[in-house]
Scaffold this motif. Structure first.
Motif, short mmCIF file in Angstrom:
data_model
loop_
_atom_site.label_atom_id
_atom_site.label_comp_id
_atom_site.label_asym_id
_atom_site.label_seq_id
_atom_site.Cartn_x
_atom_site.Cartn_y
_atom_site.Cartn_z
N ALA A 84 1.05 4.07 -2.97
CA ALA A 84 0.83 5.51 -2.74
C ALA A 84 2.00 6.32 -3.26
O ALA A 84 1.82 7.41 -3.81
CB ALA A 84 0.63 5.77 -1.25
N LEU A 85 3.23 5.78 -3.12
CA LEU A 85 4.40 6.51 -3.61
C LEU A 85 4.42 6.57 -5.13
O LEU A 85 4.61 7.65 -5.71
CB LEU A 85 5.68 5.85 -3.10
N TRP A 128 2.01 6.37 -7.14
CA TRP A 128 0.94 7.27 -7.60
C TRP A 128 1.47 8.69 -7.77
O TRP A 128 1.07 9.39 -8.67
CB TRP A 128 -0.19 7.32 -6.57
N THR A 129 2.34 9.10 -6.81
CA THR A 129 2.82 10.48 -6.87
C THR A 129 3.81 10.68 -8.02
O THR A 129 4.10 11.81 -8.40
CB THR A 129 3.53 10.89 -5.56
N ALA A 167 0.84 -1.21 0.00
CA ALA A 167 0.00 0.00 0.00
C ALA A 167 0.87 1.25 0.00
O ALA A 167 0.60 2.21 -0.74
CB ALA A 167 -0.93 0.00 1.21
N ALA A 168 1.94 1.23 0.82
CA ALA A 168 2.85 2.37 0.87
C ALA A 168 3.52 2.57 -0.49
O ALA A 168 3.61 3.70 -0.99
CB ALA A 168 3.91 2.15 1.95
N GLY A 169 3.96 1.46 -1.11
CA GLY A 169 4.59 1.55 -2.43
C GLY A 169 3.64 2.11 -3.47
O GLY A 169 4.01 2.97 -4.28
#
Lengths: 180, 180
Positions: free
Chosen positions: A122-123, A125-126, A118-120
């Motif tokens: 979200a990153l 995505w940016t 999930a963290a990956g």
């Protein structure tokens, strides 16, 4: 004329059932091992020269790499444990320790892997439409693939966790893995 | 001289134990409700004028907001169910449905909330030292607080999930919630 005694017959059926159950767990472990190992390798090789972005520059990608590597090692060890059990018909550690160890670690590592992915996500995505993807598109694509493989690893780990949870319940009810 | 019959005595003890167990679940539900509601409100109010960044501009923050809102609603409903059970001594839905419903939803929402918080964390990591935090520092601080509250909500939801998992096992073993 002697017929085989019923308890022995019962036990043979149980052993067959247990073997089928263990084989299913082994297949899930193998899948989660393959996917998380592939994800870890894809992320580890995701650095393209010294002036390009590298996975080491981003905490979230380091987390993805670490979580996948941990799950790969764990799944590999659990595959060994499963194979031992199928071949020898006995758990490697004492039975109580083994069923709780498997279930507990499955749960914790499933949470760990999901939060890493999930963290990956979200990153990355940016990154979309930003400089990084325009400059070195391979970096972004390789990150997507690694995260996707990690999610697949998570699903197989989740299935293993369901089965080992079922084993814990069966163990608590019957005091043995044998009566499924 | 008549003494109360043993089964009745046994049952009274069980009912007391069950009530204490249900009260503990209710406390965890209340905590997870408060934390996730606070997290959702902190995120929802995290927009400071039309020229400043808003939580609506970032997928990960929208995910944090949505997951916390869902968990708050779910925890509120489960609080109602717990209170009903403590007062009436009976589950709202049939017992089998209730124990599996609680456990299944606890598990799924715990995974959902953890992945939302992980995604949010990965996003706000990328803000550090960037324009967004320099321009509107409140935005970053409010995001941190919301994510922190969400993690606290996740921990209480995880504890509830442990207890409802224990209830499922007790139900499978005894065919009833009453013998803990």
């Amino acid at each position: 004329m002697r017929s085989p005694p019923p308890p022995h017959f019962q036990s043979t059926v149980s052993v067959q059932k247990l073997r089928r159950f263990n084989t299913l767990i082994l297949v899930f472990r193998l899948c989660s091992f393959c996917f998380s190992l592939a994800a870890a390798i894809f992320m580890f090789t995701n650095s393209h020269g010294s002036h390009s972005p590298s996975w080491r520059d981003f905490e979230a990608l380091r987390f993805v790499m670490a979580a996948n590597a941990i799950v790969a090692v764990y799944s590999f060890a659990e595959m060994g444990v499963s194979i031992w059990e199928i071949l020898k018909g006995n758990t490697l550690f004492p039975e109580t320790v083994q069923v709780w160890f498997d279930f507990g670690h499955d749960q914790v590592f499933a949470y760990l892997l999901l939060s890493a992915e999930a963290a990956g996500t979200a990153l990355v995505w940016t990154f979309r439409g930003g400089e990084i993807c325009t400059a070195v598109n391979t970096f972004c694509v390789q990150s997507y693939i690694s995260i996707g493989l990690g999610f697949a690893g998570f699903f197989f780990l989740g299935f293993s966790s369901l089965l080992s949870g079922f084993r814990v319940v069966a163990f608590i009810i019957n005091g043995s893995r044998f009566h499924l």
